[in-house]
Design a protein around this motif. Structure first.
Motif, PDB file in Angstrom:
ATOM      1  N   TYR B 241       0.824  -1.220   0.000  1.00  0.00           N
ATOM      2  CA  TYR B 241       0.000   0.000   0.000  1.00  0.00           C
ATOM      3  C   TYR B 241       0.848   1.257   0.000  1.00  0.00           C
ATOM      4  N   ASP B 242       2.100   1.169  -0.477  1.00  0.00           N
ATOM      5  CA  ASP B 242       2.955   2.344  -0.604  1.00  0.00           C
ATOM      6  C   ASP B 242       2.699   2.936  -1.992  1.00  0.00           C
ATOM      7  N   TYR B 243       1.519   3.587  -2.149  1.00  0.00           N
ATOM      8  CA  TYR B 243       1.121   4.084  -3.465  1.00  0.00           C
ATOM      9  C   TYR B 243       2.048   5.161  -4.017  1.00  0.00           C
ATOM     10  N   PRO B 244       2.558   6.098  -3.179  1.00  0.00           N
ATOM     11  CA  PRO B 244       3.479   7.090  -3.745  1.00  0.00           C
ATOM     12  C   PRO B 244       4.695   6.438  -4.401  1.00  0.00           C
ATOM     13  N   ALA B 245       5.291   5.433  -3.732  1.00  0.00           N
ATOM     14  CA  ALA B 245       6.465   4.766  -4.310  1.00  0.00           C
ATOM     15  C   ALA B 245       6.079   4.049  -5.598  1.00  0.00           C
ATOM     16  N   ALA B 246       4.927   3.340  -5.577  1.00  0.00           N
ATOM     17  CA  ALA B 246       4.492   2.640  -6.782  1.00  0.00           C
ATOM     18  C   ALA B 246       4.292   3.618  -7.927  1.00  0.00           C
ATOM     19  N   ALA B 247       3.642   4.766  -7.630  1.00  0.00           N
ATOM     20  CA  ALA B 247       3.383   5.764  -8.673  1.00  0.00           C
ATOM     21  C   ALA B 247       4.689   6.348  -9.205  1.00  0.00           C
ATOM     22  N   ALA B 248       5.630   6.635  -8.300  1.00  0.00           N
ATOM     23  CA  ALA B 248       6.899   7.238  -8.723  1.00  0.00           C
ATOM     24  C   ALA B 248       7.683   6.296  -9.636  1.00  0.00           C
ATOM     25  N   ILE B 249       7.810   5.019  -9.216  1.00  0.00           N
ATOM     26  CA  ILE B 249       8.580   4.072 -10.038  1.00  0.00           C
ATOM     27  C   ILE B 249       7.847   3.806 -11.347  1.00  0.00           C
ATOM     28  N   ALA B 250       6.509   3.658 -11.267  1.00  0.00           N
ATOM     29  CA  ALA B 250       5.737   3.362 -12.477  1.00  0.00           C
ATOM     30  C   ALA B 250       5.847   4.494 -13.487  1.00  0.00           C
ATOM     31  N   SER B 251       5.769   5.761 -13.020  1.00  0.00           N
ATOM     32  CA  SER B 251       5.850   6.856 -13.987  1.00  0.00           C
ATOM     33  C   SER B 251       7.236   6.925 -14.603  1.00  0.00           C
ATOM     34  N   THR B 252       8.260   6.579 -13.835  1.00  0.00           N
ATOM     35  CA  THR B 252       9.617   6.573 -14.382  1.00  0.00           C
ATOM     36  C   THR B 252       9.758   5.502 -15.475  1.00  0.00           C
ATOM     37  N   VAL B 253       9.223   4.309 -15.174  1.00  0.00           N
ATOM     38  CA  VAL B 253       9.285   3.217 -16.158  1.00  0.00           C
ATOM     39  C   VAL B 253       8.500   3.594 -17.411  1.00  0.00           C
ATOM     40  N   LEU B 254       7.317   4.221 -17.227  1.00  0.00           N
ATOM     41  CA  LEU B 254       6.485   4.591 -18.370  1.00  0.00           C
ATOM     42  C   LEU B 254       7.192   5.603 -19.254  1.00  0.00           C
ATOM     43  N   VAL B 255       7.779   6.640 -18.637  1.00  0.00           N
ATOM     44  CA  VAL B 255       8.456   7.669 -19.426  1.00  0.00           C
ATOM     45  C   VAL B 255       9.664   7.072 -20.154  1.00  0.00           C
ATOM     46  N   ALA B 256      10.410   6.201 -19.470  1.00  0.00           N
ATOM     47  CA  ALA B 256      11.568   5.556 -20.117  1.00  0.00           C
ATOM     48  C   ALA B 256      11.109   4.769 -21.342  1.00  0.00           C
ATOM     49  N   ALA B 257      10.003   4.014 -21.200  1.00  0.00           N
ATOM     50  CA  ALA B 257       9.508   3.207 -22.320  1.00  0.00           C
ATOM     51  C   ALA B 257       9.083   4.118 -23.473  1.00  0.00           C
ATOM     52  N   LEU B 258       8.407   5.222 -23.162  1.00  0.00           N
ATOM     53  CA  LEU B 258       7.947   6.118 -24.221  1.00  0.00           C
ATOM     54  C   LEU B 258       9.126   6.737 -24.963  1.00  0.00           C
ATOM     55  N   VAL B 259      10.173   7.126 -24.222  1.00  0.00           N
ATOM     56  CA  VAL B 259      11.348   7.716 -24.868  1.00  0.00           C
ATOM     57  C   VAL B 259      12.006   6.705 -25.809  1.00  0.00           C
ATOM     58  N   VAL B 260      12.159   5.460 -25.329  1.00  0.00           N
ATOM     59  CA  VAL B 260      12.784   4.426 -26.157  1.00  0.00           C
ATOM     60  C   VAL B 260      11.939   4.171 -27.406  1.00  0.00           C
ATOM     61  N   LEU B 261      10.603   4.144 -27.246  1.00  0.00           N
ATOM     62  CA  LEU B 261       9.754   3.851 -28.398  1.00  0.00           C
ATOM     63  C   LEU B 261       9.680   5.009 -29.382  1.00  0.00           C
ATOM     64  N   LEU B 262       9.741   6.241 -28.876  1.00  0.00           N
ATOM     65  CA  LEU B 262       9.820   7.391 -29.791  1.00  0.00           C
ATOM     66  C   LEU B 262      11.069   7.273 -30.652  1.00  0.00           C
ATOM     67  N   LEU B 263      12.159   6.863 -30.006  1.00  0.00           N
ATOM     68  CA  LEU B 263      13.417   6.662 -30.720  1.00  0.00           C
ATOM     69  C   LEU B 263      13.242   5.591 -31.801  1.00  0.00           C
TER      70      LEU B 263
END
Lengths: 286, 279
Positions: B241-263
């Motif tokens: 139930y540590d939602y802030p940590a889950a949200a922080a890591i998830a948004s980082t992973v999402l942005v990384a994936a989007l950057v790689v796919l834009l490339l």
């Protein structure tokens, strides 16, 4: 070597060289190790204690319930995403409007989202501490850690599948036939069913088959939102994990054979449809 | 022609189909992503940075990226070889192999996960002989890379295959007539042509590896800071139930994936322009 053969550049000759045979053998060996061995081990493990034991595992109440929930999810999700795919493809390919590229990127966005992240964003929206959590609680609606949550994340994960197959096809076919039908007085439904659908039916089926396979096999996203209640919110992939961690590997592999057969049938249908000219065989799919 | 003089006939259905598309996308795709953005925003920058630079989180990023790079390297080699064989050679079982290439996309990731674990476990078909040689795969970072390589194998094959099919024989003939040998023709003529598609395929595979979960968690061992991938850590934080940590890591992973796919998209667009320019 014939004279015609001899005139071909070295890498296009079909006979001869040791290097060519070595590459083919290496490719086949790697395919056997990487692709065939995992398939074989599933069935070997599932039947390792005999057919009767296998059958007992399959007809267990929890396994049967997991199969039912998986099928139910596909029954709910696949038609919705077929409808969405058709609507999106019609809007994108039959009209000009600003921001079209952005819309296509948005349609394909779920492909780029890790399954776990897909589950998390739904928890952050509809979960107890989520954006809409208090609102849902006021009305006694529970979406997360329940069956509706499984439907929702499955809708998200597979929303691009049908659209992605038919948009390129409808783009390349143009709108001349539809314009002719409309000028003869046909309405939207008549134009779609009589003119467009016959042209895209194989690509549409292709997208639906891939969508179905992904819905039935989705693990990460469903695992986040399901709550994993045995016999209630366990889909087949989740049930496989549960059996596996219960030290019932044979039961896990027995349940896995059902999804493996589904995957093989999906590949078979895919190959058949490609032979009929639907879909683009060489586009990577998720 | 009279028709050409009148305005372009407008087909029916723009309003309903566009309305439905936007409504559905907003509800199913945009709204949850907005929720992630808002929940990550609530945390505040200082706490966000604090979370994603924690030792366990950084270790999970390192494990994920290292394994994904290794898996991509494996796929680069095997994918190129399989694409080459499928396009250039005839051999028994070729059509079956072509169909089987997509197996990793069709097979549910959890099924792939338990199958690979069974193969590479110390008593498995591959694990036992490897263990005799002193090589351990299951429950190590190598196992993570193997699972990632399996699920992303089709990307390189399927992006290279069509470009390789389009290489025109004349270019090779010209090189051959000037005395180039097979390896030189591949290196100087064919490889540069398929290079953008090859890199795009590798990038797609890499992006998929970064987000892979189901196939990895069974074989990984999941020891914090050693064999724990970022996706699993998100899952663990949610269960706590540590939602802030889950949200922080998830948004980082999402942005990384989007950057790689834009490339990857940019590379693929470049490779298409390239193939259009060379008639």
């Amino acid at each position: 070597m014939s004279a015609a053969e001899d005139r071909l550049p070295p890498l296009r000759r079909s006979s001869g060289s040791v290097g060519r045979i070595a590459l083919i053998v290496l490719g086949i060996v790697l395919a056997l190790l990487l692709l065939v061995a995992p398939l074989a081990v599933i069935f070997a493990e599932a039947f390792s204690k005999g057919v009767a034991y296998y059958a007992r595992n399959i007809v267990q109440a929890d396994t049967l319930h997991a199969i039912w929930l998986t099928v139910l999810t596909a029954i709910v999700v696949v038609p919705v995403n077929i409808g969405f795919g058709i609507a999106a493809a019609w809007a994108v390919t039959k009209f000009r409007f600003p921001g079209k590229k952005l819309l296509i990127a948005l349609i394909e966005l779920p492909f780029s989202v890790s399954p776990i992240v897909a589950g998390v964003i739904y928890i952050l929206l509809y979960g107890a501490n989520g954006l809409l959590g208090p609102l849902l609680a006021d009305h006694d609606i529970r979406l997360m850690f329940a069956v509706p949550g499984i439907f929702l994340v499955s809708l998200f994960v597979t929303s691009p599948f049908v659209a992605r197959e038919i948009i390129p096809l409808m783009q390349s076919q143009g709108s001349d036939d539809e314009e002719a039908a409309t000028s003869l007085g046909a309405g939207f439904w008549q134009t779609f069913f009589r003119v467009t659908l016959p042209n895209i039916k194989w690509a549409l089926l292709y997208g639906a088959v891939l969508c179905n396979a992904r819905v039935m096999g989705e693990f990460g996203a469903v695992s986040v939102v399901s709550g994993n209640v045995r016999g209630e919110t366990n889909t087949l992939p989740l049930h496989i994990e549960l059996l596996y961690h219960d030290y019932n590997a044979v039961g896990a592999f027995a349940a896995a054979t059902t999804l493996t057969v589904l995957a093989l049938v999906t590949l078979g249908i895919k190959t058949l449809i490609e032979a009929k000219g639907g879909g683009d065989p060489h586009r990577p799919r998720h | 022609m009279a028709g050409a003089l009148t305005a372009r006939r407008v087909l029916p259905g723009f309003g309903p189909t566009m309305g439905l598309t936007l409504f559905y996308l907003s509800l199913v795709v945009l709204l949850p992503i907005v929720a992630l953005a808002l929940k990550t925003g609530e945390i505040g920058l200082a706490r966000y940075l604090d979370i994603i630079t924690g030792p366990r989180v950084l270790a999970s990023f390192r494990v994920t990226v290292t394994a994904a790079l290794l898996a991509t390297a494996i796929n680069a080699g095997i994918g190129l070889l399989l694409a080459w064989n499928l396009v250039r050679y005839d051999f028994p079982g070729k059509r079956l192999l072509d169909a089987l290439i997509d197996l990793p996309f069709a097979l549910p990731t959890a099924v792939a996960g338990i199958a690979l674990t069974a193969l590479f476990a110390p008593n498995g078909w591959f694990g036992a002989p490897l263990a005799a040689m002193g090589i351990k795969i299951a429950y190590t970072p190598l196992g993570i890379a193997i699972a990632m390589a399996f699920t992303s194998l089709p990307f390189v094959v399927r992006t290279v295959q069509p470009v390789l099919e389009d290489v025109r024989p004349e270019v090779e003939e010209a090189a051959a007539s000037r005395g180039a040998r097979a390896w030189q023709i591949f290196r100087k003529v064919i490889f540069p042509t398929i290079l953008p598609a090859f890199i795009a395929g590798c990038t797609l595979a890499f992006a998929r590896c970064l987000g892979e979960f189901g196939a990895v968690i069974f074989i990984a061992g999941n020891l914090p800071e050693q064999t724990e991938i970022a996706a699993l850590l998100i899952f663990i934080r949610l269960e706590e139930y540590d939602y802030p940590a889950a949200a922080a890591i998830a948004s980082t992973v999402l942005v990384a994936a989007l950057v790689v796919l834009l490339l990857a998209n940019w590379l693929q667009a470049r490779s298409q322009r390239h193939s259009e320019k060379t008639p």
